[in-house]
Design an enzyme around this catalytic site. Structure first.
Site, PDB file in Angstrom:
ATOM      1  N   SER A  38       0.961  -0.896   0.060  1.00  0.00           N
ATOM      2  CA  SER A  38       0.297  -0.117   0.360  1.00  0.00           C
ATOM      3  C   SER A  38       1.184   1.444  -0.361  1.00  0.00           C
ATOM      4  O   SER A  38       0.094   2.340  -0.422  1.00  0.00           O
ATOM      5  CB  SER A  38      -0.928  -0.079   0.778  1.00  0.00           C
ATOM      6  N   GLY A  39       2.480   1.176  -0.007  1.00  0.00           N
ATOM      7  CA  GLY A  39       2.888   2.170   0.561  1.00  0.00           C
ATOM      8  C   GLY A  39       3.197   2.529  -1.577  1.00  0.00           C
ATOM      9  O   GLY A  39       2.904   1.940  -2.586  1.00  0.00           O
ATOM     10  N   CYS A 177      17.534   6.170  -1.251  1.00  0.00           N
ATOM     11  CA  CYS A 177      17.772   6.570  -2.457  1.00  0.00           C
ATOM     12  C   CYS A 177      18.869   8.288  -2.521  1.00  0.00           C
ATOM     13  O   CYS A 177      19.734   7.853  -3.188  1.00  0.00           O
ATOM     14  CB  CYS A 177      16.457   7.011  -2.580  1.00  0.00           C
ATOM     15  N   ASN A 351      13.446   9.676  -7.314  1.00  0.00           N
ATOM     16  CA  ASN A 351      13.760   8.349  -5.270  1.00  0.00           C
ATOM     17  C   ASN A 351      12.470   7.602  -5.644  1.00  0.00           C
ATOM     18  O   ASN A 351      12.958   6.619  -4.919  1.00  0.00           O
ATOM     19  CB  ASN A 351      13.620   9.218  -4.653  1.00  0.00           C
TER      20      ASN A 351
END
Length: 384
Positions: A38-39, A177, A351
């Protein structure tokens, strides 16, 4: 994160299930699962894997959105995979050949402890296993408790630098990142030219997606829009991660490495500017040649002249939606003396792609004997 182990008390580390052996190459569809579905990084993993010619998405794991489908969680993904988010148990080992963990570091550490000897390949996007040195790990991740025997088993690094190790890895830890950007900038100097870098100072700027979906006051639109917010003016843990990796590759190559990180108002993309000081002498021509030579045959690192196109590059908007990292290296003639050399480098990447989901797919491609660009050939979207 909902994690369930069907074993009795004390059985978690004693019970071992034989891993299903996965041959290299694409002789069959490779079953992939995503935990943290869900992220933001999880959503990009779903997007990339669902379009991959050799991967089949067979499992979605999570906790707060049990039973929900990807299209309900990610507005851009309007397709039916026949999957919904499930709790993670040890039975996931029967459903996947590779499991991507797009989860917070404490959750990844717990999942790795449960599944490392059951799932054939685990790719972790968190910081749980990035720093190998115990003292440094405890400094930067004091709340992340990990099994000591797993630390040495995880292969860490950007695929461009550890590709041969990934080919046989069952446990893979990917850089953050910022760390990806910084490592790709510094590696040609330390691992390529063999320079000893006395001082490295990094200025990093990232969009709001770098913080995920957690609600913080500083990320509210009235405060974030138009801002350049120094959320980590000193002591960013990605600096410790990069230094730990470069020192293991070539001890003594980095004296000090410090970083300041700023949040800016765009959503995707980041840029780092690295200022490098060394006591060694390098001709400008050699410096300009070092980067293309070092990244020859690496399709996702684009070494660019800062004035080669309509806008100065690198610029995050020129890589959005892609797995590219753009790198430019400049030699500061005004700073050159007989005591030090000043090298200025800029790097830009998306990112959520090269800094997370795309790099994870790239690493999995190498692990399963596929060309690393498989499923990642998309060009940047600009303007975005």
């Amino acid at each position: 994160m909902c994690i369930r182990d069907s074993g009795g008390p004390g059985d978690r580390h004693r019970r071992r299930r034989r891993r299903r052996r996965i041959p290299s190459g694409a002789a069959h569809m490779i079953r992939a699962g995503v935990v943290g579905a869900s992220g933001l990084a999880g959503g990009d993993l779903i997007r990339l894997i669902s379009q991959h010619p050799d991967f089949e998405l067979t499992f979605l794991g999570g906790s707060s959105n049990i039973g929900r489908r990807p299209a309900e969680l990610h507005p851009g993904l309007r397709f039916d995979l026949g999957l919904s988010v499930r709790a993670v148990t040890e039975e996931v080992a029967d459903l996947v050949d590779v499991l991507f963990l797009a989860t917070p570091a404490p959750v990844s550490a717990e999942l790795a402890s449960l599944l490392a000897d059951r799932v054939p390949v685990i790719v972790d996007l968190s910081g749980a296993f990035r720093i190998r040195t115990p003292e440094l790990h405890d400094r930067w991740y004091p709340k992340v408790k990990r099994r000591p025997d797993l630390v040495e088993r995880f292969v860490y690094g950007v695929p461009e630098l550890v590709g041969e190790q990934l080919a046989q890895a069952s446990l893979i830890s990917l850089p953050g990142c910022y760390a990806t950007s910084m490592t790709l900038a510094l590696a040609p100097l330390t691992l390529g030219l063999g320079l000893e870098l006395r001082t490295v100072v990094v200025d990093g700027k990232s969009g709001s997606s770098g913080g995920g979906l957690s609600l913080r006051t500083t990320d509210l639109h009235p405060l974030r829009n138009g801002a350049i917010a120094p959320y980590a003016p000193t002591g960013h843990r990605h600096a410790g991660e990069v230094r730990d990796f470069l020192e293991r590759g070539r001890p003594g190559s980095v004296g000090s490495l410090s970083m300041s990180a700023y949040g800016v108002s765009h959503v995707r993309g980041l840029m780092t500017s690295s200022y490098v000081f060394t006591d060694e002498r390098v001709e400008q021509r050699e410096l300009q040649r070092a980067y293309p030579r070092f990244y020859k045959g690496k399709p996702f690192v684009r070494v660019r002249r800062h004035n080669e196109t309509l806008i100065p590059v690198p610029d995050p908007q020129a890589v959005l939606g892609s797995n590219f990292c753009d790198v430019t290296v400049l030699h500061d003639q005004e700073a050159v003396s007989y005591t030090h050399l000043d090298v200025y480098k800029r790097q830009a990447l998306d990112n959520l792609v090269k800094g997370a989901a795309g790099q994870a797919v790239q690493a999995a491609n190498l692990r399963f004997g596929l060309p690393e660009e498989t499923g990642l050939a998309m060009q940047p979207v600009m303007p975005a």
